[in-house]
Motif scaffolding. Sequence first.
Motif, PDB file in Angstrom:
ATOM      1  N   ILE A  22      -1.191  -6.441  -0.153  1.00 45.09           N
ATOM      2  CA  ILE A  22      -1.097  -6.466  -1.610  1.00 45.09           C
ATOM      3  C   ILE A  22      -1.796  -7.728  -2.097  1.00 45.09           C
ATOM      4  CG2 ILE A  22       0.473  -6.558  -3.587  1.00 45.09           C
ATOM      5  CD1 ILE A  22       2.571  -5.130  -1.768  1.00 45.09           C
ATOM      6  N   LEU A  23      -2.826  -7.554  -2.929  1.00 39.39           N
ATOM      7  CA  LEU A  23      -3.554  -8.717  -3.459  1.00 39.39           C
ATOM      8  C   LEU A  23      -2.629  -9.518  -4.365  1.00 39.39           C
ATOM      9  CD1 LEU A  23      -7.099  -7.268  -4.263  1.00 39.39           C
ATOM     10  CD2 LEU A  23      -6.406  -8.681  -2.336  1.00 39.39           C
ATOM     11  N   GLY A  24      -2.644 -10.817  -4.185  1.00 38.65           N
ATOM     12  CA  GLY A  24      -1.792 -11.700  -4.981  1.00 38.65           C
ATOM     13  C   GLY A  24      -0.422 -11.935  -4.371  1.00 38.65           C
ATOM     14  N   ASP A  25      -0.116 -11.251  -3.266  1.00 36.06           N
ATOM     15  CA  ASP A  25       1.175 -11.454  -2.597  1.00 36.06           C
ATOM     16  C   ASP A  25       1.152 -12.809  -1.899  1.00 36.06           C
ATOM     17  OD1 ASP A  25       3.665 -11.152  -1.399  1.00 36.06           O
ATOM     18  OD2 ASP A  25       2.892  -9.902   0.234  1.00 36.06           O
ATOM     19  N   LEU A  29       1.630 -10.476   3.449  1.00 38.12           N
ATOM     20  CA  LEU A  29       2.110  -9.492   4.415  1.00 38.12           C
ATOM     21  C   LEU A  29       1.108  -8.351   4.554  1.00 38.12           C
ATOM     22  CD1 LEU A  29       5.888  -9.265   3.410  1.00 38.12           C
ATOM     23  CD2 LEU A  29       4.893 -10.431   5.379  1.00 38.12           C
ATOM     24  N   ARG A  30       0.959  -7.891   5.760  1.00 41.21           N
ATOM     25  CA  ARG A  30       0.054  -6.779   6.051  1.00 41.21           C
ATOM     26  C   ARG A  30       0.904  -5.589   6.485  1.00 41.21           C
ATOM     27  NH1 ARG A  30      -4.938  -6.821  10.264  1.00 41.21           N
ATOM     28  NH2 ARG A  30      -3.272  -6.452  11.732  1.00 41.21           N
ATOM     29  N   TYR A  31       0.684  -4.442   5.840  1.00 45.80           N
ATOM     30  CA  TYR A  31       1.474  -3.247   6.119  1.00 45.80           C
ATOM     31  C   TYR A  31       0.612  -2.228   6.858  1.00 45.80           C
ATOM     32  CZ  TYR A  31       4.457  -5.374   2.610  1.00 45.80           C
ATOM     33  OH  TYR A  31       5.243  -6.251   1.905  1.00 45.80           O
ATOM     34  N   GLU A  32       1.226  -1.581   7.826  1.00 42.98           N
ATOM     35  CA  GLU A  32       0.519  -0.605   8.643  1.00 42.98           C
ATOM     36  C   GLU A  32       0.782   0.794   8.124  1.00 42.98           C
ATOM     37  OE1 GLU A  32       1.583   0.944  12.941  1.00 42.98           O
ATOM     38  OE2 GLU A  32       0.598  -1.015  13.082  1.00 42.98           O
ATOM     39  N   GLY A  33      -0.294   1.536   7.888  1.00 42.30           N
ATOM     40  CA  GLY A  33      -0.176   2.925   7.464  1.00 42.30           C
ATOM     41  C   GLY A  33      -0.823   3.835   8.479  1.00 42.30           C
ATOM     42  N   ILE A  34      -0.299   5.036   8.600  1.00 39.88           N
ATOM     43  CA  ILE A  34      -0.838   6.026   9.522  1.00 39.88           C
ATOM     44  C   ILE A  34      -1.480   7.141   8.702  1.00 39.88           C
ATOM     45  CG2 ILE A  34      -0.294   7.662  11.378  1.00 39.88           C
ATOM     46  CD1 ILE A  34       0.130   4.724  12.146  1.00 39.88           C
ATOM     47  N   GLY A  58      -1.593   1.875  -9.125  1.00 35.02           N
ATOM     48  CA  GLY A  58      -2.636   1.040  -9.716  1.00 35.02           C
ATOM     49  C   GLY A  58      -2.690  -0.368  -9.141  1.00 35.02           C
ATOM     50  N   MET A  59      -1.774  -0.681  -8.251  1.00 37.66           N
ATOM     51  CA  MET A  59      -1.724  -2.015  -7.635  1.00 37.66           C
ATOM     52  C   MET A  59      -3.001  -2.263  -6.826  1.00 37.66           C
ATOM     53  SD  MET A  59       1.219  -3.260  -4.992  1.00 37.66           S
ATOM     54  CE  MET A  59       2.458  -3.665  -6.205  1.00 37.66           C
ATOM     55  N   GLN A  60      -3.511  -3.482  -6.886  1.00 42.11           N
ATOM     56  CA  GLN A  60      -4.719  -3.859  -6.132  1.00 42.11           C
ATOM     57  C   GLN A  60      -4.340  -4.152  -4.682  1.00 42.11           C
ATOM     58  OE1 GLN A  60      -8.119  -4.701  -7.332  1.00 42.11           O
ATOM     59  NE2 GLN A  60      -7.510  -3.281  -8.951  1.00 42.11           N
ATOM     60  N   LEU A  61      -5.073  -3.533  -3.766  1.00 43.32           N
ATOM     61  CA  LEU A  61      -4.796  -3.700  -2.344  1.00 43.32           C
ATOM     62  C   LEU A  61      -6.072  -4.080  -1.603  1.00 43.32           C
ATOM     63  CD1 LEU A  61      -2.775  -0.396  -1.787  1.00 43.32           C
ATOM     64  CD2 LEU A  61      -1.824  -2.674  -2.088  1.00 43.32           C
ATOM     65  N   ARG A  62      -5.921  -4.820  -0.533  1.00 40.43           N
ATOM     66  CA  ARG A  62      -7.020  -5.053   0.408  1.00 40.43           C
ATOM     67  C   ARG A  62      -6.765  -4.081   1.561  1.00 40.43           C
ATOM     68  NH1 ARG A  62      -6.808 -10.339   1.250  1.00 40.43           N
ATOM     69  NH2 ARG A  62      -8.559 -10.728  -0.115  1.00 40.43           N
ATOM     70  N   VAL A  63      -7.768  -3.249   1.866  1.00 39.70           N
ATOM     71  CA  VAL A  63      -7.612  -2.209   2.879  1.00 39.70           C
ATOM     72  C   VAL A  63      -8.482  -2.549   4.080  1.00 39.70           C
ATOM     73  CG1 VAL A  63      -7.848   0.256   3.367  1.00 39.70           C
ATOM     74  CG2 VAL A  63      -7.185  -0.504   1.076  1.00 39.70           C
ATOM     75  N   GLN A  64      -7.903  -2.434   5.273  1.00 39.14           N
ATOM     76  CA  GLN A  64      -8.650  -2.699   6.504  1.00 39.14           C
ATOM     77  C   GLN A  64      -8.569  -1.456   7.391  1.00 39.14           C
ATOM     78  OE1 GLN A  64      -7.106  -5.906   8.859  1.00 39.14           O
ATOM     79  NE2 GLN A  64      -8.638  -5.648  10.443  1.00 39.14           N
TER      80      GLN A  64
END
Length: 161
Positions: A22-25, A29-34, A58-64
């Motif tokens: 979550i940008l600005g957090d 924290l980095r969350y894992e999605g499947i 609408g939340m801004q996220l950094r995606v890896q």
Amino acid sequence: KVPGLAENRPSVLRGDTIYVEILGDKNHLRYEGIVHRVRENDVHLGFHKNFITKYVKGMQLRVQFTFNRLPLRVQHRALSLLRRCEVQKLMFPSICRGLFGVSPITNIDFSKWFNRDVSTNQQQMTAVTNIVFESASPAPYIVFGPPGTGKTVTMVEAIVQ
């Protein structure tokens, strides 16, 4: 929505792991999605409830995106099993030429490529030429790459040539 997904850039498959932050957090924290489903332009992900409770539309996220190494590991394992099971002679015969009265091809004119995409891609042109002229004979040819990189197109061009 994932720009470039239709072109397999990035290559995303069902079961892959994707990380979001979550940008600005302040905790970073980095969350894992499947990945549960991949469509033409979007990906459906499953996350732990810790992320779901914090996410707001609408939340801004950094995606890896990650690279799934499982297919490579399975291929390497298959090759090692060939040796261990002593069947490499079936895969890598010592005498292939001349079987069934087939002789090497020598009269191919590569001035005409049937698929224009191949004619503008040096790697594909090299692969087709090597396959047609049996440059690695008697070894088999392995065309490998991520989805959408032109493996099938390369093989079709070699067959047509």
